[in-house]
Design a protein around this motif. Structure first.
Motif, mmCIF file in Angstrom:
data_model
loop_
_atom_site.group_PDB
_atom_site.id
_atom_site.type_symbol
_atom_site.label_atom_id
_atom_site.label_comp_id
_atom_site.label_asym_id
_atom_site.label_seq_id
_atom_site.Cartn_x
_atom_site.Cartn_y
_atom_site.Cartn_z
ATOM 1 N N ALA A 177 -2.748 -20.369 4.021
ATOM 2 C CA ALA A 177 -1.618 -21.023 3.347
ATOM 3 C C ALA A 177 -1.342 -20.456 1.958
ATOM 4 C CB ALA A 177 -1.879 -22.528 3.242
ATOM 5 N N HIS A 178 -2.337 -19.812 1.349
ATOM 6 C CA HIS A 178 -2.201 -19.357 -0.034
ATOM 7 C C HIS A 178 -2.634 -17.895 -0.147
ATOM 8 C CE1 HIS A 178 -1.581 -23.544 -1.164
ATOM 9 N NE2 HIS A 178 -2.669 -23.848 -0.466
ATOM 10 N N PRO A 179 -1.678 -16.953 -0.203
ATOM 11 C CA PRO A 179 -2.023 -15.524 -0.227
ATOM 12 C C PRO A 179 -2.960 -15.143 -1.361
ATOM 13 C CG PRO A 179 0.332 -15.819 0.153
ATOM 14 C CD PRO A 179 -0.220 -17.171 -0.179
ATOM 15 N N GLU A 180 -2.758 -15.736 -2.558
ATOM 16 C CA GLU A 180 -3.612 -15.376 -3.675
ATOM 17 C C GLU A 180 -5.052 -15.834 -3.443
ATOM 18 O OE1 GLU A 180 -1.358 -19.153 -4.936
ATOM 19 O OE2 GLU A 180 -1.082 -17.389 -3.644
ATOM 20 N N LEU A 181 -5.229 -16.986 -2.761
ATOM 21 C CA LEU A 181 -6.572 -17.462 -2.433
ATOM 22 C C LEU A 181 -7.202 -16.569 -1.371
ATOM 23 C CD1 LEU A 181 -8.808 -19.583 -2.763
ATOM 24 C CD2 LEU A 181 -7.664 -20.940 -0.988
ATOM 25 N N ASP A 182 -6.421 -16.143 -0.416
ATOM 26 C CA ASP A 182 -6.914 -15.239 0.620
ATOM 27 C C ASP A 182 -7.431 -13.947 -0.002
ATOM 28 O OD1 ASP A 182 -7.129 -14.358 3.495
ATOM 29 O OD2 ASP A 182 -5.706 -12.868 2.759
ATOM 30 N N GLN A 183 -6.663 -13.414 -0.952
ATOM 31 C CA GLN A 183 -7.091 -12.191 -1.627
ATOM 32 C C GLN A 183 -8.390 -12.427 -2.397
ATOM 33 O OE1 GLN A 183 -6.770 -11.497 -5.227
ATOM 34 N NE2 GLN A 183 -7.458 -9.386 -5.033
ATOM 35 N N TYR A 206 0.833 -1.206 0.000
ATOM 36 C CA TYR A 206 0.000 0.000 0.000
ATOM 37 C C TYR A 206 0.870 1.259 0.000
ATOM 38 C CZ TYR A 206 -2.594 3.917 1.904
ATOM 39 O OH TYR A 206 -3.114 5.163 2.104
ATOM 40 N N ARG A 207 1.843 1.325 0.864
ATOM 41 C CA ARG A 207 2.653 2.539 0.994
ATOM 42 C C ARG A 207 3.392 2.868 -0.301
ATOM 43 N NH1 ARG A 207 4.258 0.318 6.023
ATOM 44 N NH2 ARG A 207 6.285 -0.149 5.100
ATOM 45 N N ALA A 208 3.953 1.845 -0.927
ATOM 46 C CA ALA A 208 4.742 2.084 -2.129
ATOM 47 C C ALA A 208 3.871 2.588 -3.284
ATOM 48 C CB ALA A 208 5.472 0.796 -2.532
ATOM 49 N N TRP A 209 2.756 1.916 -3.522
ATOM 50 C CA TRP A 209 1.878 2.320 -4.627
ATOM 51 C C TRP A 209 1.216 3.669 -4.334
ATOM 52 C CZ3 TRP A 209 1.491 0.068 -9.339
ATOM 53 C CH2 TRP A 209 2.031 -1.207 -9.488
ATOM 54 N N HIS A 210 0.783 3.853 -3.101
ATOM 55 C CA HIS A 210 0.105 5.098 -2.757
ATOM 56 C C HIS A 210 1.066 6.282 -2.825
ATOM 57 C CE1 HIS A 210 -1.973 8.087 -0.185
ATOM 58 N NE2 HIS A 210 -3.056 7.548 -0.710
ATOM 59 N N GLY A 211 2.295 6.084 -2.371
ATOM 60 C CA GLY A 211 3.280 7.161 -2.420
ATOM 61 C C GLY A 211 3.530 7.632 -3.841
ATOM 62 N N TYR A 235 -5.821 -4.678 -1.611
ATOM 63 C CA TYR A 235 -5.952 -5.644 -0.506
ATOM 64 C C TYR A 235 -6.744 -5.096 0.677
ATOM 65 C CZ TYR A 235 -2.306 -7.893 -3.176
ATOM 66 O OH TYR A 235 -1.591 -8.469 -4.188
ATOM 67 N N MET A 236 -7.316 -3.910 0.533
ATOM 68 C CA MET A 236 -7.936 -3.280 1.696
ATOM 69 C C MET A 236 -9.448 -3.459 1.760
ATOM 70 S SD MET A 236 -5.658 0.144 2.177
ATOM 71 C CE MET A 236 -4.054 -0.002 2.951
ATOM 72 N N TYR A 237 -10.076 -3.704 0.599
ATOM 73 C CA TYR A 237 -11.518 -3.962 0.573
ATOM 74 C C TYR A 237 -12.266 -2.933 1.402
ATOM 75 C CZ TYR A 237 -9.215 -8.241 -0.808
ATOM 76 O OH TYR A 237 -8.373 -9.141 -1.393
#
Length: 559
Positions: free
Chosen positions: A451-457, A207-212, A250-252
């Motif tokens: 276990a799976h970040p892409e599934l969590d997203q 978030y910080r990198a893209w938002h900056g 990722y913030m929904y």
């Protein structure tokens, strides 16, 4: 050869020339060595004769110099080697000429100074490959400077599915955003700066990198606009819009910064639209008791009747995303484009909290009503395109809305529930279908998501856009999202695009199942790894994708 520390004060003893006379264009040989008892004039005279004999070059062609180092120190000790030779050669010398001269010099210097050839170091003043003599032979700088500290990365580690990160969700999103450089949504230097600041698996740093960067580029856009540079301002606002959008992915609805970043992204796009001379027009489409946000994009302001492409996203896209993915390319070909956001998408979920619905014809029919009222729309040439989960939504609408002549899905989705269940253990499906074991389903889902970040997203996004409190409740809702009872009602000609390695909710297989069940006139188009189009909706390859999709439509709609 070990690294030496050289403390050198050059004590010139004059130009010791074997033949006298200096011609600047001719080769020069400069020998550097520690203080010695050698008769350097005699040494150079002898070297001159030997080199001339070995190479065929006249002695008058080469000038020799000798200079003295005060000392050569290695590991704190004074040593008497190596002997250095700096060789100036004319540009017309071939590689063979240079290498022959170096070998002749090494032989002659060894003979007349007593220094072993392995301690004679010769290089051209601006050395090219093959123009170094060291350790008794001609070699290259690449060999001399040794191997890198790190071994080359294995080719598998440089594949698209390893792009920049180990976090699969970060790879997915990075491919998406990097791909938009081709259509004005990003700039490579800005993207590499952003991603260099992101820590793998760290969503806060994402978030910080893209938002900056978004804030920085938006400020630049404002500066351009204020100083009268409208084109530059529009370009910068478009990039800022994309960066704001990426920052909040990722913030929904859980972090207020997410809504703010999404709104900033939309506002930046609206600023860009205001600088488009009317070619990007924000619209509000009447829908039930409210409106849906969209953009009507035209090639020009002529008012000419044209074929029109209705474009919608799926689970997690926005209308602004779709402008970059295909809208701008379609307009270049002469299409009007109505890009819209339905329930569960973009502004409709962010601002109105209206979730997805399975009977998508109730969404598309008002959209068609709206677009057919636009004077520049040819009512006989209307197409509908849907991405990702839009591969279910578009066919569902086409089954009941008959004013649309062509449909495109990328890719097709026969059952959203079936596709989602491919990411979970079989007992999850069994429990949901039996309407029991809610707590077990939620626990199993949580384990897989952790276990799976892409599934969590993916699932977290669905929980929000379907307004489902738990995974179990979500899965029960998804059971209605099937084409089993409606696919036979589709009559519009369809293009079904597919990506060979698309594993998002079993999309590659869902696309084939959908195509095989479709009874209307149809074309199947599969993208693969040969051009980088193998992933979900051809992430990272929007030009490749839009070219093929729009070529198919061009042959029918003839813009």
């Amino acid at each position: 050869m070990a690294l030496c520390l050289f403390v050198s004060i050059f004590l010139w003893q004059g130009a010791a020339s074997a033949s006298g006379g200096l011609v600047p264009e001719d080769p020069m040989v400069r020998v550097s060595y520690v203080p010695t008892d050698l008769d350097v004039v005699s040494v150079l005279a002898s070297v001159s004769k030997d080199v001339s004999k070995a190479t065929g070059l006249k002695e008058s062609f080469i000038t020799y110099y000798w200079q003295t180092f005060d000392a050569i120190v290695y590991e704190g000790k004074n040593i008497d080697r190596p002997l250095f030779v700096d060789l100036y050669v004319p540009g017309f010398f071939s590689d063979d000429d240079v290498q022959g001269l170096m070998v002749a010099l090494a032989d002659a210097l060894e003979e007349h100074t007593g220094v072993d050839k392995k301690w004679i170091f010769i290089h051209t003043h601006f050395p090219l490959p093959g123009q170094v003599f060291i350790s008794g032979e001609v070699t290259d700088w690449d060999v001399y400077r040794g191997k890198p500290n790190n071994d080359p990365r294995d080719i598998a580690e440089r594949a698209l599915d390893k792009f920049l990160f180990n976090d699969g969700a970060f790879v997915f999103q990075s491919l998406w955003r990097f791909g938009l450089t081709a259509t004005g949504g990003a700039d490579m230097g800005e993207l590499l700066t952003i991603t260099s600041q992101v820590k793998d698996f760290d969503k806060e740093s994402w978030y910080r990198a893209w938002h900056g960067m978004a804030v920085k580029v938006r400020s630049m856009a404002l500066e351009f606009a204020t100083s009268g540079h409208a084109v530059s301002a529009q370009e910068a606002y478009l990039r800022a819009s994309n960066y704001f959008r990426a920052s909040c992915i990722y913030m929904y609805n859980t972090d207020p910064r997410g809504f703010t970043a999404w709104k900033n992204g939309r506002d930046a796009f609206l600023k860009a639209a205001g600088l488009s001379n009317g070619r990007i027009k924000p619209v509000r489409i009447p829908y039930e008791k409210t409106t849906l946000q969209g953009y009507f994009v035209t090639p020009d302001n002529s008012g000419k009747k044209r074929p029109t492409l209705l474009i919608q996203t799926g689970l997690d896209g926005t209308a602004e995303d779709l402008y970059f993915i295909i809208g701008t390319q379609a307009a270049k070909r002469g299409y009007n484009c109505l890009i819209f956001e339905g329930p569960g998408q973009g502004a409709t979920i962010h601002e109105q909290k209206i979730p997805f619905r399975y009977d998508w014809e109730k969404v598309v029919t008002p959209v068609v009503d709206f677009v057919l009222k636009q004077p520049q729309v040819d009512a006989k040439r209307v197409a509908l395109l849907g991405y990702s989960m839009g591969g279910y939504l578009v066919p569902r609408a086409l089954a009941y809305e008959k004013r649309i002549r062509w449909g495109i899905v990328d890719s097709g989705v026969y059952s959203v529930f079936d596709g989602t269940m491919t990411k979970f253990p079989a007992e999850v499906r069994k429990a949901v279908e039996a309407s029991k074991d809610k707590d077990i389903v939620n626990a199993l889902a949580a384990t897989e998501m952790e276990a799976h970040p892409e599934l969590d997203q993916f699932i977290s996004q669905m929980l929000w856009t379907f307004q489902a409190p738990t995974p179990y409740d979500l899965f029960k809702k998804l059971q209605k999202f099937t084409l089993e009872q409606s696919i036979g009602k589709i009559t519009a000609e369809m293009l079904v695009a597919n990506s060979s390695q698309d594993q998002v909710a079993g999309s590659a297989e869902q696309g084939r199942i959908f195509y095989n069940a479709l009874q209307a006139p149809k074309t199947f188009l599969e993208f693969d790894a040969s051009q980088g189009g193998q992933f979900h909706c051809q992430l990272g390859a929007p030009m490749l994708s839009s070219e093929r999709l729009l070529n198919w439509l061009d042959e029918r709609a003839k813009p």
